[in-house]
Motif scaffolding. Structure first.
Motif, short mmCIF file in Angstrom:
data_model
loop_
_atom_site.label_atom_id
_atom_site.label_comp_id
_atom_site.label_asym_id
_atom_site.label_seq_id
_atom_site.Cartn_x
_atom_site.Cartn_y
_atom_site.Cartn_z
N ALA A 99 0.83 -1.20 0.00
CA ALA A 99 0.00 0.00 0.00
C ALA A 99 0.87 1.25 0.00
N ALA A 100 1.89 1.27 0.86
CA ALA A 100 2.78 2.43 0.91
C ALA A 100 3.50 2.65 -0.41
N ARG A 101 3.91 1.56 -1.04
CA ARG A 101 4.60 1.65 -2.34
C ARG A 101 3.66 2.24 -3.40
N GLU A 102 2.44 1.71 -3.46
CA GLU A 102 1.47 2.21 -4.45
C GLU A 102 1.20 3.69 -4.24
N LEU A 103 0.90 4.06 -3.00
CA LEU A 103 0.57 5.45 -2.71
C LEU A 103 1.73 6.38 -3.05
N ARG A 104 2.93 5.96 -2.68
CA ARG A 104 4.12 6.79 -2.89
C ARG A 104 4.37 7.04 -4.38
N TYR A 105 4.46 5.95 -5.14
CA TYR A 105 4.83 6.11 -6.54
C TYR A 105 3.71 6.74 -7.37
N ASN A 106 2.46 6.47 -7.05
CA ASN A 106 1.36 7.13 -7.77
C ASN A 106 1.39 8.64 -7.53
N TRP A 107 1.66 9.03 -6.28
CA TRP A 107 1.71 10.46 -5.97
C TRP A 107 2.93 11.12 -6.59
N PHE A 108 4.08 10.45 -6.54
CA PHE A 108 5.28 11.00 -7.18
C PHE A 108 5.01 11.30 -8.65
N GLU A 109 4.34 10.40 -9.34
CA GLU A 109 4.05 10.61 -10.76
C GLU A 109 3.08 11.78 -10.95
N GLN A 110 2.12 11.90 -10.06
CA GLN A 110 1.17 13.02 -10.15
C GLN A 110 1.88 14.36 -10.04
N ILE A 111 2.77 14.49 -9.05
CA ILE A 111 3.43 15.79 -8.89
C ILE A 111 4.52 15.99 -9.94
N ARG A 112 5.05 14.91 -10.50
CA ARG A 112 5.98 15.06 -11.62
C ARG A 112 5.27 15.75 -12.79
N ILE A 113 4.03 15.31 -13.04
CA ILE A 113 3.25 15.91 -14.13
C ILE A 113 2.90 17.36 -13.81
N VAL A 114 2.48 17.61 -12.57
CA VAL A 114 2.10 18.98 -12.17
C VAL A 114 3.27 19.95 -12.35
N HIS A 115 4.46 19.52 -11.95
CA HIS A 115 5.64 20.39 -12.01
C HIS A 115 6.39 20.31 -13.34
N LEU A 116 5.85 19.52 -14.27
CA LEU A 116 6.51 19.34 -15.57
C LEU A 116 7.95 18.86 -15.38
N ALA A 117 8.14 17.97 -14.40
CA ALA A 117 9.47 17.43 -14.12
C ALA A 117 9.78 16.27 -15.07
N ASP A 118 11.06 15.99 -15.21
CA ASP A 118 11.49 14.95 -16.15
C ASP A 118 11.62 13.58 -15.49
N LYS A 119 12.12 13.56 -14.26
CA LYS A 119 12.41 12.29 -13.59
C LYS A 119 11.96 12.32 -12.14
N ILE A 120 11.89 11.13 -11.56
CA ILE A 120 11.64 10.95 -10.13
C ILE A 120 12.83 10.19 -9.58
N ALA A 121 13.56 10.78 -8.66
CA ALA A 121 14.75 10.14 -8.09
C ALA A 121 14.42 9.59 -6.71
N VAL A 122 14.75 8.32 -6.49
CA VAL A 122 14.57 7.69 -5.17
C VAL A 122 15.92 7.12 -4.73
N ALA A 123 16.04 6.85 -3.42
CA ALA A 123 17.36 6.68 -2.81
C ALA A 123 17.76 5.23 -2.56
N HIS A 124 17.27 4.29 -3.38
CA HIS A 124 17.73 2.91 -3.20
C HIS A 124 19.24 2.83 -3.44
N HIS A 125 19.92 2.02 -2.64
CA HIS A 125 21.37 1.86 -2.80
C HIS A 125 21.69 0.38 -3.01
N ARG A 126 22.98 0.07 -3.10
CA ARG A 126 23.42 -1.29 -3.43
C ARG A 126 22.93 -2.32 -2.42
#
Length: 437
Positions: A99-126
């Protein structure tokens, strides 16, 4: 830590070309704080996005405040949202993590569109990638599941995948950057935490470079997977259409169980359930298997997928003044006065009936055992169940079929066959027309 390592990783994986606007997911933890600082130092235009999932009480609110203050420090735009994560999980029948994953990534995409942003950066590491590989192995997975986390997936980029957790902490210490700790990270209540806190340290007693070895193997398998997926796509085009798998074609291919897994895993079926599904090939029709979001029916020589609905309605009514019905099926209702230009269109999605033989309100309901009607053009009764059998309806077809009834009498198997008792005759003065759309 040499920051040029990240710069090289970004270029090598074509994550950014320069001049982009990026939504940066920042929880306030060490990884996301480092990500934001690194991207900011690269002169990338960043918009910070923070999700408060309200799963850790006051600690969740503390994190939100910390991120807000961090944005003031960098003078960056800040977007924040509050989620009722537990309610979303319950309504959709999924885990809190999903649920947290769905909510997070759906919202990130929504605000990417609103701000006319190119990418969404998240902090996963090795280290996250190593944990994901082991987690998938424990749960059961195909080859894709042991290739680790991808550096880019659509608009989502992960610039820190070349860095270990220790390197990120070293970077933060060198830069004297503060961050907040998620207290649940140190609890082994969750599977991923158990892998991080217990399994990986045990593996490192066998091989101190266990994480590096796992990542190298994953990189090799990723290359193999590229070749493998070309084959799978060719097979899918031949055997999988309209969410239906042709079993006879499936079993003619090499390693049909592996092919079946690749088709079904995107719909939430794991390796254990796919094994059961594959073994059902020799069993009788009618067996149903379930993932979180989908059901799969074994029907004669086909596997048929169907998305689960969120709501279940068994019946509803149509009043005489209704012109349209939009849920759970869409119908257009008209009263027509026949004239010289009138003609009956031969289309099973359209009902024509003598209006004066109908009693309102009409009922639309699911079929029940013992239901019968007189098919148009015939004189004798026929059980609805026999009609289904004669027309080779599978279990999902039956579940999706609606009956239009006037009182206790079936007027129309919607989209299929009308009842002869309500047909238009030379004495008909008013016509009821109902159209599926």
């Amino acid at each position: 830590m040499d920051i040029r390592k990240i710069e090289h990783y970004i270029v090598a994986n074509n994550l950014l070309q320069g001049g982009e606007k990026v939504i940066v997911g920042v929880s306030g933890g060490a990884d996301s704080v480092a990500l934001l600082d690194i991207l900011h130092s690269f002169k990338i235009e960043c918009i910070v996005a923070h999700c408060n999932f309200h799963l850790r009480g006051e600690e969740s609110n503390r994190d939100a405040f910390f991120v807000e203050e961090l944005c003031k420090k960098y003078n960056l735009k800040y977007e924040r949202i509050d989620f009722d994560t537990e309610a979303h999980a319950e309504i959709n029948g999924i885990s809190i993590e999903m649920a947290a994953r769905e909510l997070r990534y759906n919202w990130f995409e929504q605000i990417r569109i609103v701000h006319l942003a190119d990418k969404i950066a998240v902090a996963h590491h090795r280290d996250d990638s190593v944990e994901t590989i082991l987690l998938n192995l424990i749960r059961g997975t195909g080859i894709r599941g042991v290739t680790g986390i991808a550096p880019m997936n659509g608009n989502i980029i992960r610039p820190l995948l070349c860095m270990s957790r220790d390197e990120i902490i070293e970077y933060l210490n060198d830069r004297k950057l503060t961050y907040v700790d998620d207290s649940t990270n140190n609890e082994d209540l969750y599977t991923r935490n158990k892998i991080r806190l217990n399994i990986i340290p045990l593996l490192e007693t066998i091989n101190p470079s266990a994480k590096e070895s796992i990542i190298r193997t994953a990189e090799h398998l990723s290359q193999v997977n590229t070749i493998y997926q070309l084959y799978i796509e060719q097979v899918k085009k031949d055997i999988f259409e309209n969410k239906t798998i042709d079993i006879n074609k499936l079993i003619r291919y090499a390693e049909p169980e592996a092919v079946l897994f690749e088709i079904l895993s995107p719909y939430g079926f794991n390796s254990a359930s796919v094994r059961q599904i594959f073994e059902s090939i020799i069993s009788q029709s009618g067996k149903i298997f379930h993932s979180e979001r989908y059901s799969l029916l074994k029907d004669r020589t086909f596997f048929i997928l169907k998305k689960k609905g969120n709501m279940s309605i068994d019946s509803f009514t149509i009043r005489h003044d209704n012109e349209t019905i939009n849920y759970p099926i869409k119908l257009k209702i008209e009263k027509i006065l026949p004239d010289d230009n009138f003609f009956i269109e031969k289309n099973p999605a359209i009902l024509y009936a003598d209006f004066n033989t109908i009693n309102f309100p009409l009922t639309i309901r699911k079929w029940e055992k013992g239901d019968w009607f007189i098919p148009f053009g015939m004189k004798g009764k026929k059980k609805v169940s026999d009609y289904f059998t004669d027309n080779k309806f599978n279990l999902f077809d039956k579940e999706d079929t609606w009956l239009l009834c006037s009182g206790d009498n079936i007027v129309w198997i919607v989209g299929e066959r009308a009842d002869d008792r309500f047909k238009i005759t030379k004495n008909t003065t008013e016509i009821l027309k109902i159209t599926m759309y």
